[in-house]
Each structure stands twice: as C-alpha cells, then as structure tokens.
Design an enzyme around this catalytic site. Structure first.
Site, PDB file in Angstrom:
ATOM      1  N   TYR A   1       0.583  -1.415  -0.386  1.00  0.00           N
ATOM      2  CA  TYR A   1      -0.180   0.127   0.346  1.00  0.00           C
ATOM      3  C   TYR A   1       0.606   1.225  -0.243  1.00  0.00           C
ATOM      4  O   TYR A   1       0.467   2.221  -0.411  1.00  0.00           O
ATOM      5  CB  TYR A   1      -0.886  -0.502   1.305  1.00  0.00           C
ATOM      6  CG  TYR A   1      -1.866   0.615   1.720  1.00  0.00           C
ATOM      7  CD1 TYR A   1      -2.585   1.612   0.589  1.00  0.00           C
ATOM      8  CD2 TYR A   1      -0.950   2.040   2.490  1.00  0.00           C
ATOM      9  CE1 TYR A   1      -3.561   2.689   1.279  1.00  0.00           C
ATOM     10  CE2 TYR A   1      -1.784   3.592   3.010  1.00  0.00           C
ATOM     11  CZ  TYR A   1      -3.239   3.586   2.383  1.00  0.00           C
ATOM     12  OH  TYR A   1      -3.852   4.466   2.431  1.00  0.00           O
TER      13      TYR A   1
ATOM     14  N   LYS B   1       0.710   3.757  -2.732  1.00  0.00           N
ATOM     15  CA  LYS B   1       0.602   5.518  -2.345  1.00  0.00           C
ATOM     16  C   LYS B   1       1.659   6.548  -2.447  1.00  0.00           C
ATOM     17  O   LYS B   1       1.529   7.944  -3.198  1.00  0.00           O
ATOM     18  CB  LYS B   1       0.341   6.124  -1.052  1.00  0.00           C
ATOM     19  CG  LYS B   1      -0.954   4.993  -0.810  1.00  0.00           C
ATOM     20  CD  LYS B   1      -1.954   6.280  -1.157  1.00  0.00           C
ATOM     21  CE  LYS B   1      -3.338   5.571  -0.666  1.00  0.00           C
ATOM     22  NZ  LYS B   1      -4.676   6.930  -1.551  1.00  0.00           N
TER      23      LYS B   1
HETATM   24  N1  LIG Z   1      -8.271   4.923   6.854  1.00  0.00           N
HETATM   25  C1  LIG Z   1      -7.224   5.621   6.859  1.00  0.00           C
HETATM   26  O1  LIG Z   1      -6.298   5.642   8.293  1.00  0.00           O
HETATM   27  C2  LIG Z   1      -6.317   6.638   6.606  1.00  0.00           C
HETATM   28  C3  LIG Z   1      -5.163   7.479   6.705  1.00  0.00           C
HETATM   29  C4  LIG Z   1      -4.943   7.592   5.266  1.00  0.00           C
HETATM   30  C5  LIG Z   1      -4.616   7.858   3.821  1.00  0.00           C
HETATM   31  N2  LIG Z   1      -6.813   7.345   3.395  1.00  0.00           N
HETATM   32  C6  LIG Z   1      -7.081   7.503   2.436  1.00  0.00           C
HETATM   33  O2  LIG Z   1      -8.042   7.570   2.384  1.00  0.00           O
HETATM   34  C7  LIG Z   1      -9.008   7.054   1.218  1.00  0.00           C
HETATM   35  C8  LIG Z   1     -10.143   7.036   2.029  1.00  0.00           C
HETATM   36  O3  LIG Z   1     -10.556   5.970   2.684  1.00  0.00           O
HETATM   37  P1  LIG Z   1     -11.140   5.272   3.809  1.00  0.00           P
HETATM   38  O4  LIG Z   1     -10.312   4.952   5.222  1.00  0.00           O
HETATM   39  O5  LIG Z   1     -12.486   6.364   3.369  1.00  0.00           O
HETATM   40  O6  LIG Z   1     -11.322   3.878   3.636  1.00  0.00           O
HETATM   41  P2  LIG Z   1     -13.250   3.636   3.286  1.00  0.00           P
HETATM   42  O7  LIG Z   1     -13.969   3.546   4.071  1.00  0.00           O
HETATM   43  O8  LIG Z   1     -12.690   1.785   2.700  1.00  0.00           O
HETATM   44  O9  LIG Z   1     -13.450   3.895   1.420  1.00  0.00           O
HETATM   45  C9  LIG Z   1     -12.696   3.619   0.859  1.00  0.00           C
HETATM   46  C10 LIG Z   1     -13.209   3.848  -0.753  1.00  0.00           C
HETATM   47  O10 LIG Z   1     -13.098   3.583  -1.788  1.00  0.00           O
HETATM   48  C11 LIG Z   1     -13.751   2.888  -2.685  1.00  0.00           C
HETATM   49  N3  LIG Z   1     -13.199   2.154  -3.840  1.00  0.00           N
HETATM   50  C12 LIG Z   1     -12.236   1.276  -3.564  1.00  0.00           C
HETATM   51  N4  LIG Z   1     -11.965   0.927  -4.869  1.00  0.00           N
HETATM   52  C13 LIG Z   1     -12.813   1.450  -5.679  1.00  0.00           C
HETATM   53  C14 LIG Z   1     -13.071   1.520  -7.201  1.00  0.00           C
HETATM   54  N5  LIG Z   1     -12.485   0.281  -8.173  1.00  0.00           N
HETATM   55  N6  LIG Z   1     -14.174   2.182  -7.572  1.00  0.00           N
HETATM   56  C15 LIG Z   1     -14.317   3.473  -6.507  1.00  0.00           C
HETATM   57  N7  LIG Z   1     -14.322   3.074  -5.343  1.00  0.00           N
HETATM   58  C16 LIG Z   1     -13.579   2.030  -5.162  1.00  0.00           C
HETATM   59  C17 LIG Z   1     -14.325   2.416  -1.808  1.00  0.00           C
HETATM   60  O11 LIG Z   1     -15.506   1.498  -2.761  1.00  0.00           O
HETATM   61  P3  LIG Z   1     -16.551   0.567  -2.266  1.00  0.00           P
HETATM   62  O12 LIG Z   1     -17.286   1.066  -0.756  1.00  0.00           O
HETATM   63  O13 LIG Z   1     -17.558   0.664  -3.539  1.00  0.00           O
HETATM   64  O14 LIG Z   1     -15.675  -0.224  -1.505  1.00  0.00           O
HETATM   65  C18 LIG Z   1     -14.597   3.265  -0.824  1.00  0.00           C
HETATM   66  O15 LIG Z   1     -15.572   4.141  -1.052  1.00  0.00           O
HETATM   67  C19 LIG Z   1      -7.652   6.499   0.502  1.00  0.00           C
HETATM   68  O16 LIG Z   1      -7.136   6.887  -0.175  1.00  0.00           O
HETATM   69  C20 LIG Z   1      -7.087   5.610   1.894  1.00  0.00           C
HETATM   70  O17 LIG Z   1      -6.064   5.576   1.059  1.00  0.00           O
HETATM   71  C21 LIG Z   1      -7.138   6.774   4.719  1.00  0.00           C
END
Ligand SMILES: NC(=O)c1ccc[n+]([C@@H]2O[C@H](COP(=O)([O-])OP(=O)(O)OC[C@H]3O[C@@H](n4cnc5c(N)ncnc54)[C@H](OP(=O)(O)O)[C@@H]3O)[C@@H](O)[C@H]2O)c1
Length: 238
Positions: free
Chosen positions: A145, A149
């Site tokens: 991952y 990123k």
């Molecule tokens: N959580 C953390 O600690 C954290 C920290 C730093 C950065 N981030 C970043 O923040 C962003 C959001 O993550 P989150 O924590 O909110 O996670 P999350 O709740 O798992 O959300 C991820 C989203 O990405 C969507 N997705 C995945 N594959 C896709 C595709 N092929 N087409 C369209 N949508 C797709 C998922 O859709 P589905 O619902 O359809 O699966 C979901 O809506 C990500 O880029 C992540 O890397 C997260």
C-alpha cells in the site's frame, strides 16, 4: 483558482467510504454548491438538491469519461477512492494485491485527472488527492500500500508541474491513521473521519499544497524533516 470551498462544484470518488462521507458533510457545511458523489455502487447514496450520485468505478475508462462529460461544471476533483490490503511486500502470495493497490491508488487518480483536466482547466479548478503520510515513508507491514501511495505522491507533484501553469491547483492530503474500515484491524490511535475531513479542508482553504492531517502525520513529517533515516528505521522495527 480560489482556495475557498464556498460555491465550489466537487466530484469525489469512493463516496461510500468513511472519509468521503465526512468530507461531503464538511464540504456542504462550508458552502459547496454541488457535490457529485461518485461510487461504484450508488444505491446507498441519497440524492438531494446539492448531492448528485454518480456511478463511477475508478478502474473504468468509460466511467471516467462519462463522469467528466456529465460533471462539466466541476471545480474540484477529490481523488479519494483507495484500497489497502495491509500486506507486506513479500508476504503476498503473488502480485495480485500489488497490482490492485497500484491500479486503485495510483493509476485511477491519474485516469480521473486526465479525464477531468479539460474541465478543470476551463473552470480554473483544483485536484485534491487523498494520499497518506505513509506515502513519504514505508511501513513494511503494509509495504505494498505504501509503495502505491508513494507513486500517488509523485503523481501529485508531476500533475502540479503540468497543470499549475494552466491555472489548476494540485493539492495532496497526507493523513495519519483514521478510524475507518481500512484500519479496522489496527490497534493504534486513530482520528475520527470528521476530524480528518476538517483538517483536510482547513489545509485546502489555507492554500497548502501538502496537507499533513492529524498529530500522527504532523509528528512523522517533523521526524522526516529532522532525520528521514531514523523514521524509516523506526517504522521498519514495528
Ligand atoms: N483510514 C485511514 O487511516 C487512511 C489514512 C490515510 C489515507 N487514507 C486514504 O483515504 C482514502 C479513503 O479511505 P477510507 O479510510 O475512507 O477507507 P474506506 O472507508 O475503505 O473507503 C474506501 C473507498 O474507496 C472505494 N473504492 C475502492 N475501489 C474502488 C473502485 N474500483 N471504484 C470506486 N471506488 C472504489 C470504496 O468503495 P466500495 O465501498 O465500493 O468498496 C470506498 O468508498 C483512501 O484513499 C485511503 O488510502 C486512509
């Protein structure tokens, strides 16, 4: 190219995710005019006078082109969709996880930005890429991952070089851990998605280019500025 959210027209990918939902609420609170809430499954996204559900799988060229044609009034593209298999580079049985993470976390924001570039140039808009502080230093337990990123961070820099002269602002948000399904198995301190969304949009409206979101990200960024190798070793030791 305004830094204000007020009256902006936003396209956000991965709109079913926890950070996206918090961003949508915060965007509306700050006066966004319209939000295209893009997701591969829009059945659970409620339409309103300001929220337009938009079917978009970020791996699909056809979906990206159709989204850009429909959302021709967009002033801000938020590349938020992401995937994290929480897998070390050699622990994965094959390359499937690495390929999926690079596809969703790097190729997809490139695909969406390419599709929306004409719209964003016309509207003198902006791109906000949701990265992670782990784009700057690898945490080997989720090394695959982090590598994807890191590619997205470099993408953000490269797009800035190409699009800033054309009047499009390119911003990267680098959060620490946020309490979403992505981090469900990690027993570490996490921010709430609402606090992460506020931090991201505060940085955006303050015209920052690299937004460090939360204490974990700010602390790691300070450590990296002081002694990059020491932070790399600290994360490698778990
Ligand atoms: N959580 C953390 O600690 C954290 C920290 C730093 C950065 N981030 C970043 O923040 C962003 C959001 O993550 P989150 O924590 O909110 O996670 P999350 O709740 O798992 O959300 C991820 C989203 O990405 C969507 N997705 C995945 N594959 C896709 C595709 N092929 N087409 C369209 N949508 C797709 C998922 O859709 P589905 O619902 O359809 O699966 C979901 O809506 C990500 O880029 C992540 O890397 C997260």
């Amino acid at each position: 190219m305004s830094a204000s959210i007020k009256d902006s027209v936003v396209v956000i990918t991965g709109a079913t995710g926890a950070i996206a939902k918090a961003l949508i609420a915060e965007l509306l609170a700050r006066g966004a005019a319209k939000i295209y809430a893009a997701a591969r499954d829009i059945s659970g996204i409620a339409a309103s006078d300001k929220v337009v559900p938009l079917k978009l799988d970020v791996t699909s060229e056809a979906d990206a082109a159709a989204a850009a044609a429909l959302a021709s009034d967009a002033t801000l593209l938020i590349n938020n969709a992401g995937v994290n298999h929480n897998t070390a580079l050699l622990a994965a049985p094959d390359l499937a996880i690495a390929k999926e993470e690079i596809e969703i976390n790097y190729i997809a924001p490139l695909r969406l930005t390419r599709a929306f570039a004409p719209v964003l140039i016309k509207n003198q808009g902006a791109v906000l890429n949701i990265l992670t502080i782990l784009a700057r230093v690898n945490l080997p337990i989720m090394g695959s991952y982090c590598a994807s990123k890191a590619a997205a961070l470099s993408l953000t820099q490269g797009l800035r070089g190409e699009l800033a002269p054309k009047g499009v602002r390119i911003v990267g948000a680098l959060p620490g851990a946020v309490d979403t399904r992505m981090t469900a198995g990690l027993p570490i301190p996490k921010m709430t998605p609402a606090d992460a969304a506020k931090d991201i949009l505060d940085g955006y409206e303050a015209s920052e280019e690299d937004i460090y979101v939360g204490d974990m990200a700010k602390g790691l960024a300070a450590g990296l500025a002081h002694d990059h190798k020491a932070v790399e070793k600290q994360l490698a030791s778990g």
